[in-house]
Write an enzyme that holds these catalytic residues in place. Structure first.
Site, PDB file in Angstrom:
ATOM      1  N   ARG A  68      14.661 -12.358   0.468  1.00  0.00           N
ATOM      2  CA  ARG A  68      15.679 -11.319   0.472  1.00  0.00           C
ATOM      3  C   ARG A  68      16.901 -11.669  -0.381  1.00  0.00           C
ATOM      4  O   ARG A  68      17.899 -10.939  -0.333  1.00  0.00           O
ATOM      5  CB  ARG A  68      16.156 -11.040   1.915  1.00  0.00           C
ATOM      6  CG  ARG A  68      15.100 -10.491   2.839  1.00  0.00           C
ATOM      7  CD  ARG A  68      14.647  -9.092   2.438  1.00  0.00           C
ATOM      8  NE  ARG A  68      13.682  -8.544   3.378  1.00  0.00           N
ATOM      9  CZ  ARG A  68      12.369  -8.733   3.290  1.00  0.00           C
ATOM     10  NH1 ARG A  68      11.853  -9.449   2.295  1.00  0.00           N
ATOM     11  NH2 ARG A  68      11.555  -8.197   4.176  1.00  0.00           N
TER      12      ARG A  68
ATOM     13  N   ALA B  44       0.812  -1.214   0.000  1.00  0.00           N
ATOM     14  CA  ALA B  44       0.000   0.000   0.000  1.00  0.00           C
ATOM     15  C   ALA B  44       0.846   1.264   0.000  1.00  0.00           C
ATOM     16  O   ALA B  44       1.967   1.288   0.505  1.00  0.00           O
ATOM     17  CB  ALA B  44      -0.914   0.001   1.225  1.00  0.00           C
TER      18      ALA B  44
ATOM     19  N   ASP C 171       5.079 -15.947  -0.341  1.00  0.00           N
ATOM     20  CA  ASP C 171       5.278 -14.544   0.001  1.00  0.00           C
ATOM     21  C   ASP C 171       5.781 -14.458   1.434  1.00  0.00           C
ATOM     22  O   ASP C 171       5.316 -15.190   2.306  1.00  0.00           O
ATOM     23  CB  ASP C 171       3.942 -13.791  -0.133  1.00  0.00           C
ATOM     24  CG  ASP C 171       3.987 -12.413   0.492  1.00  0.00           C
ATOM     25  OD1 ASP C 171       4.663 -11.535  -0.071  1.00  0.00           O
ATOM     26  OD2 ASP C 171       3.346 -12.214   1.538  1.00  0.00           O
ATOM     27  N   GLY C 172       6.751 -13.566   1.653  1.00  0.00           N
ATOM     28  CA  GLY C 172       7.167 -13.318   3.032  1.00  0.00           C
ATOM     29  C   GLY C 172       8.629 -13.587   3.289  1.00  0.00           C
ATOM     30  O   GLY C 172       9.039 -14.743   3.370  1.00  0.00           O
TER      31      GLY C 172
ATOM     32  N   LYS D 117      -4.569 -14.962  -1.897  1.00  0.00           N
ATOM     33  CA  LYS D 117      -3.324 -14.656  -1.172  1.00  0.00           C
ATOM     34  C   LYS D 117      -3.577 -14.660   0.322  1.00  0.00           C
ATOM     35  O   LYS D 117      -4.493 -13.991   0.806  1.00  0.00           O
ATOM     36  CB  LYS D 117      -2.784 -13.292  -1.600  1.00  0.00           C
ATOM     37  CG  LYS D 117      -1.510 -12.872  -0.881  1.00  0.00           C
ATOM     38  CD  LYS D 117      -1.034 -11.518  -1.368  1.00  0.00           C
ATOM     39  CE  LYS D 117       0.254 -11.097  -0.686  1.00  0.00           C
ATOM     40  NZ  LYS D 117       0.053 -10.784   0.756  1.00  0.00           N
TER      41      LYS D 117
ATOM     42  N   HIS E 246       1.238 -12.677   5.480  1.00  0.00           N
ATOM     43  CA  HIS E 246       1.112 -11.235   5.249  1.00  0.00           C
ATOM     44  C   HIS E 246       2.342 -10.492   5.749  1.00  0.00           C
ATOM     45  O   HIS E 246       2.245  -9.386   6.297  1.00  0.00           O
ATOM     46  CB  HIS E 246      -0.149 -10.688   5.937  1.00  0.00           C
ATOM     47  CG  HIS E 246      -0.763  -9.514   5.228  1.00  0.00           C
ATOM     48  ND1 HIS E 246      -1.817  -9.641   4.352  1.00  0.00           N
ATOM     49  CD2 HIS E 246      -0.460  -8.190   5.241  1.00  0.00           C
ATOM     50  CE1 HIS E 246      -2.148  -8.441   3.885  1.00  0.00           C
ATOM     51  NE2 HIS E 246      -1.326  -7.543   4.409  1.00  0.00           N
TER      52      HIS E 246
END
Length: 368
Positions: free
Chosen positions: A294, A84, A290-291, A235, A259
């Protein structure tokens, strides 16, 4: 020497450099998790605890990292995650990040809480997916679906793990609010709440509490399927039972995710849930992770444990904060270089080889 996006040699360098140019409250909004941030920390720790068993003598002189995700050819199995209010980091916000995704040859997910409208993001000519939260206002949901389709988005990503926003203590302590020049572009009336600062509250959380519908259920997935012809991605799944039911409803992909540690604190890290989810859906739909991604090595770990690809989030924002489109391009180029390097060192000629790698963990001992 000051680190720039172009001079970074790993994504951690980008994070350090981005911290120095980002206001404290915005940094906390980007980097923070919910509660005591147990799941936020666990995402990274769980990835670090996975070890690959490389193969040798495989002729890896030309590793091949491309993949088709939801009908779109990508240069690597990576999608930019929905995040966002990206104009908090750079004036061009989501448009800048989408342009970088196009240069990298990967999809960009337009966040529903975007600070740039989907029609403008489409000017990037990137392959766009559109994130959807379930709204109390069904007519607005229909309108957003129509706008996403008209803008050329190729998939709808319904985030299902936010019946209400997690308690993000950093934001509450900061009384976090949006500056006047950053608004929820898809919510013309949101400025009244997202720019109202009150101690001990998060204006963003208050807006989503009013807008999001916590009654979302499986029957609504059937409605969504009837409302759009675009591929549907769910998701925010961790339980294999939920993944199996999602596959039975005919969704095109699921994203295994807690999340980014920003919802239920104490939720299982996605990389730990991934193998069971893959087993539950078999080959009936794509499985994305997802998450905490790196590095290129992290991408290979996800592939080895059953992912079709990964979503990358915060490193994109770090590049954005440093140098707009160029900064995100540098971040994604670094990730791609690391991925090619990791594939070669693991003895993988392509992503199929990566999926066949054995893994083990430091806590459970050998697993092959």
């Amino acid at each position: 020497m000051t680190t720039t996006a172009a001079s970074a040699v790993c994504l951690a360098d980008l994070a350090t450099a981005a911290r120095s140019v980002t206001p404290d409250d915005v940094w906390d909004f980007v980097e923070g998790g919910s509660g005591a941030e147990l799941s936020l920390v666990a995402n990274r720790a769980a990835l670090d605890d996975v070890y690959l068993v490389p193969r040798v003598l495989r002729d890896v002189s030309r590793p091949h990292a491309s993949r088709v995700l939801l009908g779109t050819s990508t240069t690597m199995p990576v999608v930019v995650a929905p995040m966002a209010y990206q104009r908090l980091l750079h004036p061009d916000g989501e448009l800048a990040a989408a342009r970088a995704a196009r240069s990298a040859g990967i999809p960009f997910t337009v966040p529903m809480l975007s600070s740039v409208a989907v029609e403008e993001v489409a000017r990037s000519e990137a392959d766009l997916w559109f994130q959807l939260y379930w709204l109390r206002d069904r007519a607005m949901t229909v309108d957003l679906l129509a706008r996403a389709e008209a803008a050329g988005c190729r998939a709808i990503v319904l985030t299902v793990d936010v019946p209400l926003m997690g308690r993000r203590l950093r934001d509450l302590r900061n009384g976090f609010t949006l500056p006047r020049d950053v608004v929820a572009a898809h919510f013309p009336d949101a400025a009244a709440t997202t720019q109202l600062q009150r101690a001990g509250t998060s204006a963003v959380a208050e807006h989503t509490r009013d807008a999001f519908d916590p009654s979302l259920s499986w029957s609504d997935i059937d409605w969504l399927r009837s409302a759009t012809e675009l591929p549907i991605v769910l998701k925010g799944l961790l339980a294999p039972q939920d993944a199996a039911r999602a596959a039975r409803t005919g969704v095109d992909a699921v994203v295994v995710s807690n999340h980014g540690g920003r919802q239920l604190d104490g939720a299982l890290p996605g990389i730990r849930a991934l193998p069971a989810v893959r087993d539950a859906v078999d080959d009936s739909c794509d499985v994305l992770l997802d998450g905490g991604i790196r590095s290129g090595v992290d991408v290979v770990k996800a592939l080895a444990l059953g992912a079709s690809g990964v979503l990358v989030g915060r490193p994109v924002l770090h590049g954005l904060a440093l140098d707009g489109t160029r900064g995100v391009e540098d971040a994604l180029a670094l990730l791609r270089a690391e991925l090619d390097h990791a594939l070669a060192l693991a003895g993988c000629r392509d992503l199929g080889d990566a999926a066949g790698l054995a893994t083990t963990t430091g806590t459970r001992g050998p697993g092959w």
